[in-house]
Scaffold this motif. Sequence first.
Motif, PDB file in Angstrom:
ATOM      1  N   ALA A 128      -2.638   2.353   6.386  1.00  0.00           N
ATOM      2  CA  ALA A 128      -1.990   3.349   5.538  1.00  0.00           C
ATOM      3  C   ALA A 128      -1.035   4.220   6.330  1.00  0.00           C
ATOM      4  N   GLU A 129      -0.684   3.772   7.524  1.00  0.00           N
ATOM      5  CA  GLU A 129       0.266   4.489   8.387  1.00  0.00           C
ATOM      6  C   GLU A 129      -0.197   5.902   8.690  1.00  0.00           C
TER       7      GLU A 129
ATOM      8  N   VAL B  21       0.850  -1.186   0.000  1.00  0.00           N
ATOM      9  CA  VAL B  21       0.000   0.000   0.000  1.00  0.00           C
ATOM     10  C   VAL B  21       0.892   1.245   0.000  1.00  0.00           C
TER      11      VAL B  21
ATOM     12  N   PRO C 133      -6.914   3.704   7.868  1.00  0.00           N
ATOM     13  CA  PRO C 133      -5.827   4.659   8.132  1.00  0.00           C
ATOM     14  C   PRO C 133      -4.637   4.021   8.839  1.00  0.00           C
TER      15      PRO C 133
ATOM     16  N   GLY D  76      -1.809   7.859   6.813  1.00  0.00           N
ATOM     17  CA  GLY D  76      -1.942   8.682   5.628  1.00  0.00           C
ATOM     18  C   GLY D  76      -3.181   8.306   4.842  1.00  0.00           C
ATOM     19  N   PHE D  77      -3.170   8.666   3.567  1.00  0.00           N
ATOM     20  CA  PHE D  77      -4.276   8.390   2.673  1.00  0.00           C
ATOM     21  C   PHE D  77      -3.825   7.332   1.679  1.00  0.00           C
ATOM     22  N   PRO D  78      -4.529   6.201   1.558  1.00  0.00           N
ATOM     23  CA  PRO D  78      -4.106   5.191   0.589  1.00  0.00           C
ATOM     24  C   PRO D  78      -4.187   5.762  -0.828  1.00  0.00           C
TER      25      PRO D  78
ATOM     26  N   THR E 228       1.086   5.310   0.268  1.00  0.00           N
ATOM     27  CA  THR E 228       0.261   6.321   0.916  1.00  0.00           C
ATOM     28  C   THR E 228       0.713   7.731   0.555  1.00  0.00           C
TER      29      THR E 228
ATOM     30  N   ALA F  47       3.250   9.460  -5.669  1.00  0.00           N
ATOM     31  CA  ALA F  47       2.570   8.174  -5.507  1.00  0.00           C
ATOM     32  C   ALA F  47       2.567   7.385  -6.806  1.00  0.00           C
TER      33      ALA F  47
END
Length: 267
Positions: free
Chosen positions: A227-228, A180, A224, A230-232, A182, A195
């Motif tokens: 996604a650590e 994934v 989330p 963040g935003f995937p 992010t 990205a």
Amino acid sequence: MIFEEHAMVAIHYADRGAAARSGPVSRSLTQATFAALNAPSVLDTQPWRWRITEHRIGLHADWARQLADLDPDGRLLLISCGAALHHARVALAADGVGVDVVRFPDPGDPSLLSELRYTGPADPAPGIGSLHRAIAVRRSDQRPFADRPVPDGELTLLRNAAEQTGAAARTVHRDATYVVITAPVAAAASDWLTAGEALSAVLLTATAAGLATSPVTDLTAFTPREAEGGFPAAAVRVGVADRFGPPRQAGPPAGPTASAPGNQESP
């Protein structure tokens, strides 16, 4: 994202003279733009244009190809352009062409996403040849993968490939294994471009390692936490190809898509 057929590459030569176009550097720059045709893009719109001078390529977003209903904020368009940028960089590096990459070089022209400025001959980095060869053979594999885990060392390699572009990435294990990528919650255009570069890096690195890949369309499935925080921005299903499964259907590469249920052939 669903990819179908390749459009013709959009190139504008700023130097009108034939001599400028036929020089060795200009030829390498042009070939890099053709390599970028294999990059994943939303619904295979290939929403970019190239402007080539004798020693420089400019990557421009082609907003006329934006899919307003599917991609109203242009996020998928920018991810697609980032993937094209990374493909072009790999092609140039494999050809021994050194460039400086300057992102968003003109505040007065937001459609100019990046410039690749020739700096001279450069020795290809270790492994770049494998990535370059992967450009031509990468395909999205929608078949079930073999019931074998991807080795941890190869997953680390994929995460590192994404992180070397400046993006964050992590591995998620569910019904399958996913990488994934992010972006920050308040992402800017530069984050989506990065990205896309990371998406390309993961796909090419996995292909070079002999792994099967399939970009994921339903990014809302990732939390989330996964996604650590963040935003995937993009995700790739990664696995070991099942050599005893049905033959893979020939077709164009796949790339990024908007959120939709399940995994589909896509940009």
